[in-house]
Design a protein around this motif. Sequence first.
Motif, PDB file in Angstrom:
ATOM      1  N   LEU A   1       0.572  -1.332  -0.064  1.00 43.32           N
ATOM      2  CA  LEU A   1       0.413   0.092   0.127  1.00 43.32           C
ATOM      3  C   LEU A   1       0.381   1.201   0.393  1.00 43.32           C
ATOM      4  N   ALA A   2       2.077   0.884   0.267  1.00 42.20           N
ATOM      5  CA  ALA A   2       2.723   2.185   0.264  1.00 42.20           C
ATOM      6  C   ALA A   2       2.959   2.714  -0.867  1.00 42.20           C
ATOM      7  N   TYR A   3       3.263   1.901  -2.101  1.00 39.89           N
ATOM      8  CA  TYR A   3       3.605   1.936  -2.962  1.00 39.89           C
ATOM      9  C   TYR A   3       1.808   2.492  -4.084  1.00 39.89           C
ATOM     10  N   THR A   4       0.838   1.629  -3.254  1.00 42.23           N
ATOM     11  CA  THR A   4       0.192   2.412  -3.605  1.00 42.23           C
ATOM     12  C   THR A   4      -1.039   3.775  -3.959  1.00 42.23           C
ATOM     13  N   ILE A   5      -0.257   4.283  -2.516  1.00 44.39           N
ATOM     14  CA  ILE A   5      -0.531   5.659  -1.747  1.00 44.39           C
ATOM     15  C   ILE A   5       0.437   6.777  -3.393  1.00 44.39           C
ATOM     16  N   PHE A   6       1.814   6.170  -3.328  1.00 42.91           N
ATOM     17  CA  PHE A   6       2.428   6.873  -4.150  1.00 42.91           C
ATOM     18  C   PHE A   6       1.409   7.353  -5.291  1.00 42.91           C
ATOM     19  N   SER A   7       1.155   5.939  -5.546  1.00 40.69           N
ATOM     20  CA  SER A   7       0.798   5.814  -7.288  1.00 40.69           C
ATOM     21  C   SER A   7      -0.623   7.008  -7.477  1.00 40.69           C
ATOM     22  N   VAL A   8      -1.854   6.870  -6.018  1.00 41.51           N
ATOM     23  CA  VAL A   8      -2.601   7.573  -6.325  1.00 41.51           C
ATOM     24  C   VAL A   8      -2.538   8.635  -6.222  1.00 41.51           C
ATOM     25  N   ALA A   9      -1.491   9.544  -5.468  1.00 37.72           N
ATOM     26  CA  ALA A   9      -1.050  11.245  -5.192  1.00 37.72           C
ATOM     27  C   ALA A   9      -0.547  11.577  -6.895  1.00 37.72           C
ATOM     28  N   MET A  10       0.041  10.311  -7.141  1.00 40.34           N
ATOM     29  CA  MET A  10       1.104  11.059  -8.475  1.00 40.34           C
ATOM     30  C   MET A  10       0.387  11.215  -9.021  1.00 40.34           C
TER      31      MET A  10
END
Length: 288
Positions: free
Chosen positions: A223-232
């Motif tokens: 989910l750490a990468y998911t949050i990064f991707s959602v924000a991006m």
Amino acid sequence: MGLWAAGLPSLNERLDLGPARLGSVLLLISGGALVSMLAAGPLVDRWSSRRVCWFAGPLSAVVLLGPALAPSYGVLAVLAVVFGMGLGVTEVAMNAHSVEVERRYGRPIISAFHGTWSLGGAAGGALTSLVLHAELDAQWLLIAAAVVVPFLYLPAARLLLPDPPRHASGEAGSASGGSLHWGLIALLGLAAFAGHLSEGAAIDWAALHAQWVLATDPAVAPLAYTIFSVAMTTVRLLGDPIRARLGSVRTIGLAGTLATAGYVLVLVSPLAGEPLRVACAWTGWALA
């Protein structure tokens, strides 16, 4: 790319790689991408971005089978180079085609293209987390992606522009009269390098940082990468009007400031208390 990035902790656990060997694999992927990017430009000039997208897109998905099925570190290292080469050609071809689409569309839309790429990354991270929550093997998710994703290119490829890109490099060069100095070009390259380094670090290490440094549950780590991707994704979809309003220079400065603040939060997150460390890291990845 989203499934690959979110599945790195599972790959590391399956082959017992550790930080050093996993880091070398990620370096080999980047090296393969760099080599293929240098070759992709001439291929696009000769065959057009449309034709290169036709074969490079499905190929970049199929070669994911290599890392997904690799039985050992040595085999993984070799196949990582092939995986990187497939990604490199695809990135150059699709970005070249997006420039042609934007030119015909008549206003800035490239940021929206990059936003949908980030949306795919967010979907991959979320899907990996769901698979791990269900106590299924993430390796089979990578294998399924390598088999299914090439077929997703077929309907999309039919919608690509039929004509080869019309390059106007000669006219642009004569009009500018050499007004761009090498120093400015070098600084722009440095800014691009910093941006890619920031994004690459998140793709390669966000989920691993959550598991190794913050000791989160393996199903929560992606989910750490998911949050990064959602924000991006969110900001990229808004990027064209933001750049139109603030201008390119102020936009780059603001982006660099936010990314730096985000990485500061990620780096200090282990120092925070137990309830706050994950929230601190996730906030940092969102800012980055």
